[in-house]
Design an enzyme around this catalytic site. Sequence first.
Site, PDB file in Angstrom:
ATOM      1  N   ASP A  76       0.808  -1.220   0.000  1.00  0.00           N
ATOM      2  CA  ASP A  76       0.000   0.000   0.000  1.00  0.00           C
ATOM      3  C   ASP A  76       0.840   1.268   0.000  1.00  0.00           C
ATOM      4  O   ASP A  76       0.338   2.343  -0.291  1.00  0.00           O
ATOM      5  CB  ASP A  76      -0.806   0.050   1.301  1.00  0.00           C
TER       6      ASP A  76
HETATM    7  C1  GLC Z   1      -1.773  -3.785   5.351  1.00  0.00           C
HETATM    8  C2  GLC Z   1      -2.974  -3.773   4.465  1.00  0.00           C
HETATM    9  C3  GLC Z   1      -2.763  -4.636   3.252  1.00  0.00           C
HETATM   10  C4  GLC Z   1      -1.479  -4.309   2.583  1.00  0.00           C
HETATM   11  C5  GLC Z   1      -0.330  -4.333   3.546  1.00  0.00           C
HETATM   12  C6  GLC Z   1       0.958  -3.880   2.927  1.00  0.00           C
HETATM   13  O1  GLC Z   1      -1.623  -5.033   5.939  1.00  0.00           O
HETATM   14  O2  GLC Z   1      -4.112  -4.214   5.147  1.00  0.00           O
HETATM   15  O3  GLC Z   1      -3.827  -4.493   2.361  1.00  0.00           O
HETATM   16  O4  GLC Z   1      -1.284  -5.234   1.551  1.00  0.00           O
HETATM   17  O5  GLC Z   1      -0.620  -3.482   4.617  1.00  0.00           O
HETATM   18  O6  GLC Z   1       0.958  -2.531   2.622  1.00  0.00           O
HETATM   19  C1  GLC Z   2      -1.469  -0.409   5.183  1.00  0.00           C
HETATM   20  C2  GLC Z   2      -0.106  -0.062   5.570  1.00  0.00           C
HETATM   21  C3  GLC Z   2      -0.075   1.241   6.248  1.00  0.00           C
HETATM   22  C4  GLC Z   2      -0.752   2.292   5.417  1.00  0.00           C
HETATM   23  C5  GLC Z   2      -2.135   1.862   5.033  1.00  0.00           C
HETATM   24  C6  GLC Z   2      -2.760   2.820   4.094  1.00  0.00           C
HETATM   25  O1  GLC Z   2      -2.179  -0.641   6.319  1.00  0.00           O
HETATM   26  O2  GLC Z   2       0.421  -1.048   6.422  1.00  0.00           O
HETATM   27  O3  GLC Z   2       1.254   1.599   6.526  1.00  0.00           O
HETATM   28  O4  GLC Z   2      -0.814   3.491   6.105  1.00  0.00           O
HETATM   29  O5  GLC Z   2      -2.084   0.604   4.433  1.00  0.00           O
HETATM   30  O6  GLC Z   2      -3.883   2.290   3.451  1.00  0.00           O
END
Ligand code: GLC
Ligand code: GLC
Length: 834
Positions: A503
């Site tokens: 993300d």
């Molecule tokens: C969080 C989000 C997931 C994403 C991951 C890596 O676990 O829930 O959707 O793939 O972060 O950014």
């Molecule tokens: C996931 C990531 C986090 C970010 C979020 C945004 O959870 O782990 O770091 O802020 O996605 O959607």
Amino acid sequence: MTHSNTDLDMLAPPAFHDRERFGHFDDSTREYVVETPYTPYPWINYLGNNDFRSLISHTGGGYQFYRDAKLRRLTRYRYNSVPRDQNGRLLYLRDDTQLWSPTWQPCQTPLDHFECRHGLGYTRFHARYADIDSNLLCFVPRDAACEIQQLTLTNGGPRRRHLQLFAGLEWCLWNAHDDANNFQRNFSTGEVLVDGGSICHLTEYRERRNHFAFFSVNSDPVGFDTDRDSFLGPYGSYQKPRAVQQGACRQTNAFGWAPAAVFQLAMTLEPGESRELVFLTGYVENEPERKWTPSGTVNLERMHQMQTRFADSNAVATAFAAVQHHWEGYLDHCTVQTEEPRLDRLANIWAPYQCAVTHQLSRSASLFESGVSRGMGFRDSNQDLLGIVGTQPDQARQRILDLAAVQFRDGGAYHQYQPLTKQGNADIGGGFNDDPLWLILSTGAYLKETGDSGILHEAVPFADESPGLGTTLFDHLRASFQHVVDNLGPHGLPLIGRADWNDCLNLNCFSSNPDEAFQTTDIREQGVAESLMIAGLFLFVAPDYQHMCRLVDRDDLAAAAGAHRNAITAAVDKHGWDGRWFLRAYRHDGGKVGSSENREGQIFIESQAWCVMAGVGHKDGRAERALDSVRALLTCEHGVVLVYPAYTQYDPALGEISSYPPGYKENGAVFCHTNPWIVIAETMLGRGEHAFQTFCKTAPTWRESQAKRHKTEPYVYAQMIAGKEAAVPGEAKNSWLTGTAAWSYHALTHYILGVRPDYDGLRIDPCIPPSWPGFEVTRRFRGTEYHIKVHNPNHVTKGVARMTVNGTELDGNLLPPGGVGDSVQVVVTMGHVG
Ligand code: GLC
Ligand code: GLC
């Protein structure tokens, strides 16, 4: 001089300091036993059925909600409160001189004995103070919308005791987001109704709500309060409420402000005498035409039914037995016996348990997810299905269809949806280009487990089309696959969109405004950044998609998919290899991400994992090289970090990843979700020792020995463990709601132990450390129970030399489904094949 977090802990009592761990596993009862209230962080459990859910910490904190932690929150919880985790289940005991809480909080009186047992779907507390023993059992029945708190008090001392008990909670005004924001309204809307031993929370029932909540006790209270501030007193606190200190509630009725529910009970206990009380925190929904009685009062019939049902301890015991029975049945699906107790308790208890919770709640409500922001995540929930397709195939089926329903005709998908409404979240929208592929992954896992190819023909409309067009699930999978094919970039690799699985790698959104989200900033520069992670994921799921095409008699589509597969494989070969590992991505300007040419962020975990899992470079040594680079550069004591070296400066062209300090979150933490991918990739190369070493580093049952450093619950996975470049490496955050649970369980059972459902049967393909003499797995698969004994006489890591089924030798390592009786004995001898 600077202080680390750990210095601040100096203020904690010795019960904190003298320990590395704060409890122990009790495998016989399938519980984690927390031995002291002074854990490094509140350690929680989840209680609940499909509708009613509770979070409960080891000192009684937490809250309840009905289906949706944002829209139907029953009790109020203050995230990040001071003192920590104080409002939840409020219990106070006092006599003339002493005041304490049977769950330690909120009073924090040091207890003579404290124990909290988090079990499967229940939590028990045992405390002793001033010769009074308290046993509290909290659980949610399988079939009622309430939490039961059964409290037993016993006088263990030599003299008669007169005790006062205050029990209560604070109501949340339903919409948890408004509850924490809209005070100009909230302070005027609160309404309650006191009905003997019940306090009903009626806020907004007069208008558009057809539901209310209640707190009740099966005994006659001597007093009550429903106005929180009257109970606490001016500038009062939960630690020492005025009513408790004075020994008297004031029979207040809340009008606005902060409605609460507190009962005061009085009792006399002779030496050895016990008294049991049952409290319910419940939720009632009435159809609009049933909201009121003929005389215009609130219809309390359903509440009364629930109270009558649980009025005596036999009924409570029956309901509790049903909860235990449920979890036993759930865990019976697959049981494992190895030489390693930490593995067995993870595989047989805690990992599948956590999978059930993540499947239910996605990323909505934990002590790190407030329940008001994210609902069900498209990619998250699809991956979570890996953890429950075997144990809950019916729920998996429904979830797949629900997820497909928030997908668009072009294959893209709403990134999230709200569980209560099942509508896509328009604020975030779509544009995360990995999303569509996870639907192929989850459907494939479901099909392999169940063989239910009928699901492919189920009607599911696209979110942006009217229903009734006859669109099937298969059409969605086709759109998913096509979405990648239709969105290739300058190197013939998949476009990343707003972000892929990571993300925080926002290569097309350039944010310089701290008041906006990194992901939803406008996509600029034509959005041409490309992802090797999506390429790998695409190649991994492509054979599944082709299989599904054949299942619906579309061999033509399967053949076309083969051509796309070849094209993307060629693009990865040509543009995706950096010399010692796979690149991570191409930026909007064509620059490389995850290359030895970069100063920081030279190597990322995701593309190594997915390209190797997809089979890229297996024949020419690139796969091994990539995983060797992972071991050399990314692996540390606490697991495999996501990227190395971590970014030290914010770079808008990279996005959120570079916003985190080095070693945290996506910027070089051990982002645990990714570690089982490496485990799987290692098993594909037959490197059983490496696979298992990697597996153990993040496994909670191993990390329990350093629980103090780890900080979060030692019985479940956390999303991240601070990485080698962090200030405090090894410290975990964001426990419970993480895709790590499903992937780790999947990697362990399907790839290390290698008992892996396939479209045409159950494949047995272990990849273990050579020192293992063997292991056993009992597993249900399509109606048959397989008892599988694996022997490893020659101490190999991989390879099935011989397999017998009920004594008859079988060619190969695939057990055909069914047809051989309800219970099948399988003996597997590992060894060099051929
Ligand atoms: C969080 C989000 C997931 C994403 C991951 C890596 O676990 O829930 O959707 O793939 O972060 O950014
Ligand atoms: C996931 C990531 C986090 C970010 C979020 C945004 O959870 O782990 O770091 O802020 O996605 O959607």
